[in-house]
Scaffold this motif. Structure first.
Motif, PDB file in Angstrom:
ATOM      1  N   PRO A 141       0.888  -1.262   0.022  1.00  0.00           N
ATOM      2  CA  PRO A 141      -0.053   0.058   0.021  1.00  0.00           C
ATOM      3  C   PRO A 141       0.852   1.165  -0.079  1.00  0.00           C
ATOM      4  O   PRO A 141       1.915   1.085   0.404  1.00  0.00           O
ATOM      5  N   MET A 142       0.423   2.358  -0.464  1.00  0.00           N
ATOM      6  CA  MET A 142       1.225   3.543  -0.546  1.00  0.00           C
ATOM      7  C   MET A 142       0.407   4.712  -0.034  1.00  0.00           C
ATOM      8  O   MET A 142      -0.629   4.861  -0.122  1.00  0.00           O
ATOM      9  N   ILE A 143       1.163   5.655   0.357  1.00  0.00           N
ATOM     10  CA  ILE A 143       0.601   6.920   0.629  1.00  0.00           C
ATOM     11  C   ILE A 143       1.211   7.962  -0.239  1.00  0.00           C
ATOM     12  O   ILE A 143       2.185   8.023  -0.604  1.00  0.00           O
ATOM     13  N   LEU A 144       0.104   8.677  -1.152  1.00  0.00           N
ATOM     14  CA  LEU A 144       0.235   9.761  -1.918  1.00  0.00           C
ATOM     15  C   LEU A 144       0.122  11.153  -1.679  1.00  0.00           C
ATOM     16  O   LEU A 144      -0.888  11.338  -0.868  1.00  0.00           O
ATOM     17  N   ASN A 145       1.226  11.887  -1.384  1.00  0.00           N
ATOM     18  CA  ASN A 145       0.965  13.429  -1.207  1.00  0.00           C
ATOM     19  C   ASN A 145       1.515  14.280  -2.228  1.00  0.00           C
ATOM     20  O   ASN A 145       2.456  14.331  -2.946  1.00  0.00           O
ATOM     21  N   LEU A 146       0.526  15.245  -2.577  1.00  0.00           N
ATOM     22  CA  LEU A 146       0.899  16.262  -3.730  1.00  0.00           C
ATOM     23  C   LEU A 146       1.301  17.550  -2.863  1.00  0.00           C
ATOM     24  O   LEU A 146       0.534  18.057  -2.360  1.00  0.00           O
ATOM     25  N   LEU A 182       4.654   8.290  -1.828  1.00  0.00           N
ATOM     26  CA  LEU A 182       4.892   8.742  -3.068  1.00  0.00           C
ATOM     27  C   LEU A 182       4.600  10.415  -2.808  1.00  0.00           C
ATOM     28  O   LEU A 182       3.564  10.747  -2.481  1.00  0.00           O
ATOM     29  N   THR A 183       5.650  11.249  -2.973  1.00  0.00           N
ATOM     30  CA  THR A 183       5.657  12.623  -2.795  1.00  0.00           C
ATOM     31  C   THR A 183       6.106  13.036  -4.051  1.00  0.00           C
ATOM     32  O   THR A 183       7.019  12.948  -4.649  1.00  0.00           O
ATOM     33  N   VAL A 184       5.039  13.872  -4.851  1.00  0.00           N
ATOM     34  CA  VAL A 184       4.897  14.287  -6.115  1.00  0.00           C
ATOM     35  C   VAL A 184       4.833  15.664  -6.135  1.00  0.00           C
ATOM     36  O   VAL A 184       3.801  16.154  -5.726  1.00  0.00           O
ATOM     37  N   SER A 185       5.734  16.354  -6.925  1.00  0.00           N
ATOM     38  CA  SER A 185       5.360  17.772  -6.945  1.00  0.00           C
ATOM     39  C   SER A 185       4.577  18.258  -8.118  1.00  0.00           C
ATOM     40  O   SER A 185       4.606  17.646  -9.262  1.00  0.00           O
ATOM     41  N   PHE A 186       3.599  19.043  -7.842  1.00  0.00           N
ATOM     42  CA  PHE A 186       2.574  19.552  -8.883  1.00  0.00           C
ATOM     43  C   PHE A 186       3.277  20.941  -9.580  1.00  0.00           C
ATOM     44  O   PHE A 186       2.482  21.503 -10.449  1.00  0.00           O
ATOM     45  N   ASP A 187       4.363  21.290  -9.469  1.00  0.00           N
ATOM     46  CA  ASP A 187       4.962  22.358 -10.154  1.00  0.00           C
ATOM     47  C   ASP A 187       5.880  21.769 -11.042  1.00  0.00           C
ATOM     48  O   ASP A 187       6.738  21.242 -10.913  1.00  0.00           O
ATOM     49  N   PRO A 188       5.509  22.224 -12.403  1.00  0.00           N
ATOM     50  CA  PRO A 188       6.402  21.428 -13.702  1.00  0.00           C
ATOM     51  C   PRO A 188       7.767  21.998 -13.753  1.00  0.00           C
ATOM     52  O   PRO A 188       8.613  21.545 -14.381  1.00  0.00           O
ATOM     53  N   LYS A 189       7.998  23.377 -12.876  1.00  0.00           N
ATOM     54  CA  LYS A 189       9.102  23.693 -13.154  1.00  0.00           C
ATOM     55  C   LYS A 189      10.358  23.280 -12.141  1.00  0.00           C
ATOM     56  O   LYS A 189      11.404  23.595 -12.143  1.00  0.00           O
ATOM     57  N   GLU A 190       9.791  22.601 -11.042  1.00  0.00           N
ATOM     58  CA  GLU A 190      10.809  21.958 -10.168  1.00  0.00           C
ATOM     59  C   GLU A 190      11.488  20.855 -10.502  1.00  0.00           C
ATOM     60  O   GLU A 190      11.273  20.177 -11.698  1.00  0.00           O
ATOM     61  N   THR A 191      12.706  20.844 -10.056  1.00  0.00           N
ATOM     62  CA  THR A 191      13.732  19.834 -10.637  1.00  0.00           C
ATOM     63  C   THR A 191      14.104  18.582  -9.875  1.00  0.00           C
ATOM     64  O   THR A 191      13.775  18.821  -8.632  1.00  0.00           O
ATOM     65  N   PRO A 192      14.665  17.600 -10.121  1.00  0.00           N
ATOM     66  CA  PRO A 192      15.008  16.462  -9.247  1.00  0.00           C
ATOM     67  C   PRO A 192      16.096  16.877  -8.174  1.00  0.00           C
ATOM     68  O   PRO A 192      15.999  16.057  -7.008  1.00  0.00           O
TER      69      PRO A 192
END
Length: 298
Positions: free
Chosen positions: A83-88, A122-132
């Protein structure tokens, strides 16, 4: 076999007791859920901001992102295990996103489950300008706080293109809005629990998350593949309420289990008593007298 049976019975009894003791706290803790109001009644600038629950929605596995090391990944690469925790969030957020990550890490630290072992994040950025690179810095910060060995393999920080972000946030019901004047995003705060297959099982709102609710949510999302007998009893007694994003007690089930436990305890006591011979009972009741009889006979 006997020891396993006894441990299961003991676990059931402990679970029933936990259900009964948790009832008063549960009744006091439930508050109306922070579901988003309709867009036509939201304040200006927040018309596209909120959380729209998409329970049982499949998170698209083919969406392309990059992990904190810059490697190309797809969300489906993380599915099918646990199971996973997803946060945006977005990593340069000056306030709310850091609070959400801190609240999540604090709840995870209380759990006996380990990220990378019983569940993934899974921590996912919703800003497409952000980088690895930004993702790597944020991951290092929170892994240091979390402090569990092996967590690096279970807590993933991702960035990605606008198309993937839009598809992910749409599937999750996560609505946000960019403010060009401040250069920041207006957004709500929530985390989601996903099944191992990537379907949305639950939403938890705010910036602080009850470890008990999070634990039960992960167990339920795993279809009881993690957790203990006590957890299974608690899941029988408690029901997830999507409106509040919390677990609440089901009184009738608690009473049923309490009655069953009472019958089990009394039945066990009677069986033990019937199996004991009158001589054994007398020896236990009057040990000194029986010792004198043995000495005299000797």
């Amino acid at each position: 076999m006997r020891s396993k049976t006894r441990s299961k019975i003991g676990g059931l009894i402990v679970g029933v007791i936990a259900c009964m003791f948790a009832l008063p706290a549960c009744g006091q803790g439930i508050t109306p859920g922070p579901l988003s109001p309709p867009a036509n009644v939201r304040p200006p600038g927040l018309k596209n901001v909120g959380i729209e629950q998409h329970l049982n929605e499949q998170i698209p596995p083919g969406l392309a992102f990059r992990d904190e090391n810059g490697n190309a990944v797809k969300l489906g690469d993380y599915f099918g295990k646990r199971p996973m925790i997803l946060n945006l969030v977005y990593y340069q957020c000056p306030m709310l996103c850091g609070e959400v990550l801190t609240g999540l890490e604090s709840a995870m630290r209380v759990l006996k489950f380990d990220a990378g072992k019983e569940f993934d994040v899974l921590t996912v950025s919703f800003d497409p300008k952000e980088t690895p690179e930004m993702a790597a810095a944020k991951k290092a910060e929170y892994l240091k706080r979390y402090g569990r060995p092996g967590a690096a393999a279970g807590w993933h920080f991702l960035t990605g293109p606008a198309a993937s972000i839009d598809a992910l946030t749409k599937a999750a019901g996560f609505q946000y809005q960019y403010d060009p004047k401040s250069g920041q995003f207006a957004h709500s705060t929530a985390i989601m629990v996903l099944t191992p297959e990537g379907k949305i099982a639950q939403y938890y709102y705010g910036v602080e998350f009850a470890p008990k609710d999070l634990r039960l949510g992960l167990i339920q999302a795993s279809q009881n593949k993690i957790g203990t007998v006590v957890d299974q009893v608690l899941l029988y007694c408690y029901h997830y309420d999507p409106d509040t994003g919390k677990y609440g007690a089901i009184i009738s089930r608690v009473l049923q289990l309490a009655a069953g436990a009472t019958v089990l305890i009394l039945g066990t006591f009677l069986i033990v008593m019937f199996r004991m011979s009158p001589t054994t009972i007398a020896e236990r009741k009057y040990p000194a007298t029986n010792d004198r009889r043995r000495t005299t006979n000797d």
